[in-house]
Design a protein around this motif. Structure first.
Motif, PDB file in Angstrom:
ATOM      1  N   GLU A 200       0.825  -1.211   0.000  1.00 39.46           N
ATOM      2  CA  GLU A 200       0.000   0.000   0.000  1.00 39.46           C
ATOM      3  C   GLU A 200       0.860   1.261   0.000  1.00 39.46           C
ATOM      4  O   GLU A 200       0.573   2.221  -0.707  1.00 39.46           O
ATOM      5  CB  GLU A 200      -0.916  -0.023   1.230  1.00 39.46           C
ATOM      6  N   ILE A 201       1.942   1.227   0.786  1.00 36.95           N
ATOM      7  CA  ILE A 201       2.791   2.422   0.870  1.00 36.95           C
ATOM      8  C   ILE A 201       3.534   2.649  -0.449  1.00 36.95           C
ATOM      9  O   ILE A 201       3.607   3.763  -0.951  1.00 36.95           O
ATOM     10  CB  ILE A 201       3.792   2.294   2.036  1.00 36.95           C
ATOM     11  N   LEU A 202       4.092   1.591  -1.020  1.00 32.81           N
ATOM     12  CA  LEU A 202       4.933   1.773  -2.202  1.00 32.81           C
ATOM     13  C   LEU A 202       4.129   1.742  -3.505  1.00 32.81           C
ATOM     14  O   LEU A 202       4.600   2.211  -4.532  1.00 32.81           O
ATOM     15  CB  LEU A 202       6.018   0.704  -2.240  1.00 32.81           C
ATOM     16  N   SER A 203       2.948   1.180  -3.447  1.00 31.32           N
ATOM     17  CA  SER A 203       2.066   1.024  -4.609  1.00 31.32           C
ATOM     18  C   SER A 203       2.783   0.600  -5.895  1.00 31.32           C
ATOM     19  O   SER A 203       2.720   1.267  -6.919  1.00 31.32           O
ATOM     20  CB  SER A 203       1.212   2.283  -4.852  1.00 31.32           C
TER      21      SER A 203
END
Lengths: 269, 239
Positions: A200-203
């Motif tokens: 989710e953070i790095l997508s």
């Protein structure tokens, strides 16, 4: 034309060299002619992980400076056909690499090989920039903890702005997330970021999850890429990763805590 | 060591421009009163620039200035003035301004109901032109900085931790805001920050900022709008 893949992370010690060795070996096992280049000039490690440290005569910097040719410098792996290593120089520093020199070597290798793996040094300085500049694809090695994730985010920013593909306005570098040192037990306890958190953070797309494993350390110490230890969880996870890199659709394993069976619970395990 | 206690800087401000074809005091007064009656609060003590380009008369500037202050308006200057008018305006303590492009373009007179026969009009319009927008299609990664000068900033992706997005206008983020967002960077306190998921390191509007610890609470990890109210940052629902 070879596909150039950079293995990078920003942060040090997350498993770039281990992953480069494993993925390169895996690609060669699949029959693709592969060369792994150690871009970590001055801190040569790849030769140790690959178990060919006693066979290094010339190095990457020698080739760039025209002091040796590629044929003399490439080290052929003794276990697997189609696998070669281009070692880094231990006596020089990162400034010995020039963009023109690296490009010339890559172009020459490109004629013979299917895959060129660039094992990037840590950091975001010239050495790391040089390793990622010519890449077509990037494997971003990340540990499930916040500092590694942030550094990976930084490197992803570099990939999309400082690479040749970005500068020349070509298709952007294909980015893959490789999560290493994953420990489902600690994730369950909330001590470690989960796969979903990091994604989710790095997508970016996930290409593999390598479980934290004693097999990795054993493999490094004995100079055998861990992917050759086919009984180990880490070895199997790297095999899956290589399949995915080649475009196959393989389900993810080792993401959850292994349920202990009745016998194991009674007799311990 | 520098002992400078003053600083001169250029800056842009929205000002209302009043265009009049008839500058006789009685006409201006009646028309302005009519106009102000429609939105008294909006124009209360508003700075006004008088556009003289439509007028042939030589107005009595000090009388007009007095009239404006009676009507709770502040006449700050004139634009579109002839050289003769300029001198008179300056003597009356008014600034002489360059006429903005928009003011020239919108000279379309709008005859008011009170005196249509006399062909007089009162038109107010704001300069400068509406803000432009800068649109960023991808995720803003750690270490990247994006500045929309004199414009709104629209980010389609996520703003990562350690990334900075800065705009003189509003900021709209359709992904998660984990980094820093600085709206109204040129000092405009009416600007806002809109984001789909608020997990920011810092939000700032016109220099008033909050760190992530002040943002913990109802809106953390949720859609939110940040704005400035009486020099205090306020969080509100996006919808």
């Amino acid at each position: 034309m070879a596909k150039i893949i950079v293995v990078t992370s920003g942060k040090g010690g997350v498993g770039k060299t281990t992953s480069s060795a494993a993925i390169g070996t895996g690609l060669a096992l699949k029959g693709h002619k592969t060369v792994i280049i150690d871009f970590d000039i001055g801190l040569r490690n790849l030769d140790l992980i690959m178990g060919c440290e006693r066979r290094v005569v010339y190095d990457f910097v020698n080739v760039i400076n025209g002091e040796a040719n590629l044929k003399q410098t490439l080290i052929k792996d003794k276990r697997i056909d189609n696998l070669f290593i281009l070692p880094a120089s231990q006596t020089r520093d990162k400034d010995a690499l020039t963009k023109e020199g690296v490009e010339r070597v890559l172009n020459e290798l490109s004629k013979d090989f299917d895959f060129i793996l660039c094992d990037s040094p840590a950091g975001i300085e010239s050495g790391a920039m040089m390793a990622l500049y010519f890449a077509d694809e990037a494997v971003v090695v990340t540990n499930p903890e916040v500092s590694s994730v942030r550094d990976s985010d930084r490197i992803l920013g570099m990939l999309s702005s400082k690479s040749r593909r970005a500068e020349q306005g070509l298709d952007s570098i294909k980015e893959h997330l490789l999560l290493t040192r994953y420990n489902p037990e600690r994730v369950e306890k909330g001590e470690m970021l989960s796969v979903e958190d990091v994604k989710e953070i790095l997508s970016i797309d996930l290409i593999g999850v390598i479980p934290e494993s004693q097999a990795v350390l054993n493999a490094s110490n004995s100079g055998q890429p861990v992917i050759l230890d086919k009984d180990s969880d880490a070895g199997q996870a790297y095999l899956d990763t290589v399949d995915r890199l080649l475009g196959e659709n393989v389900p993810f394993r080792f993401l959850t805590v292994e349920k202990k069976g009745l016998l194991k619970r009674i007799f311990g395990g | 060591m520098s002992d400078q206690s003053l600083e001169l800087k250029g800056s842009l401000f929205p000002l209302s421009v009043l265009s009049c074809t008839d500058l006789s005091l009685a006409v201006v007064k009646s028309q302005l009163e009519h106009k102000l009656a429609q939105a008294p609060a909006f124009f209360y003590q508003a700075p006004i620039v008088l556009n003289l380009s439509d007028s042939q008369q030589t107005p009595d500037f000090s009388a007009i200035k007095q009239l404006f202050s009676q009507l709770n308006l502040v006449l700050v200057g004139v634009c579109g003035a002839s050289s003769e008018h300029k001198q008179l305006a300056q003597q009356a303590g008014l600034a002489v301004l360059q006429l903005g492009k928009t003011a020239k373009a919108s000279q379309a007179a709008e005859p008011t109901a009170t005196a249509p026969s006399r062909q007089t009009s009162v038109v107010t319009n704001n300069v400068p032109v509406p803000m432009d927008s800068k649109i960023v299609e991808q995720t803003v990664r750690s270490g990247q900085q994006i500045y929309a000068k004199g414009a709104d900033l629209v980010i389609k992706g996520t703003v990562g931790a350690g990334a900075e997005v800065i705009a003189d206008g509003n900021i709209h983020i359709y992904g998660t805001l984990r980094g820093k967002a600085i709206a109204g960077a040129a000092g405009d306190s009416s600007k806002r920050i809109f984001c789909y998921n608020l997990q920011a390191e810092l939000v700032s509007i016109a220099g008033n900022y909050w760190l992530s610890e002040s943002l913990q609470g109802n809106f953390w990890g949720k859609p939110a709008c940040v704005r400035l109210q009486d020099d205090q940052l306020v969080l509100a629902d996006l919808v």
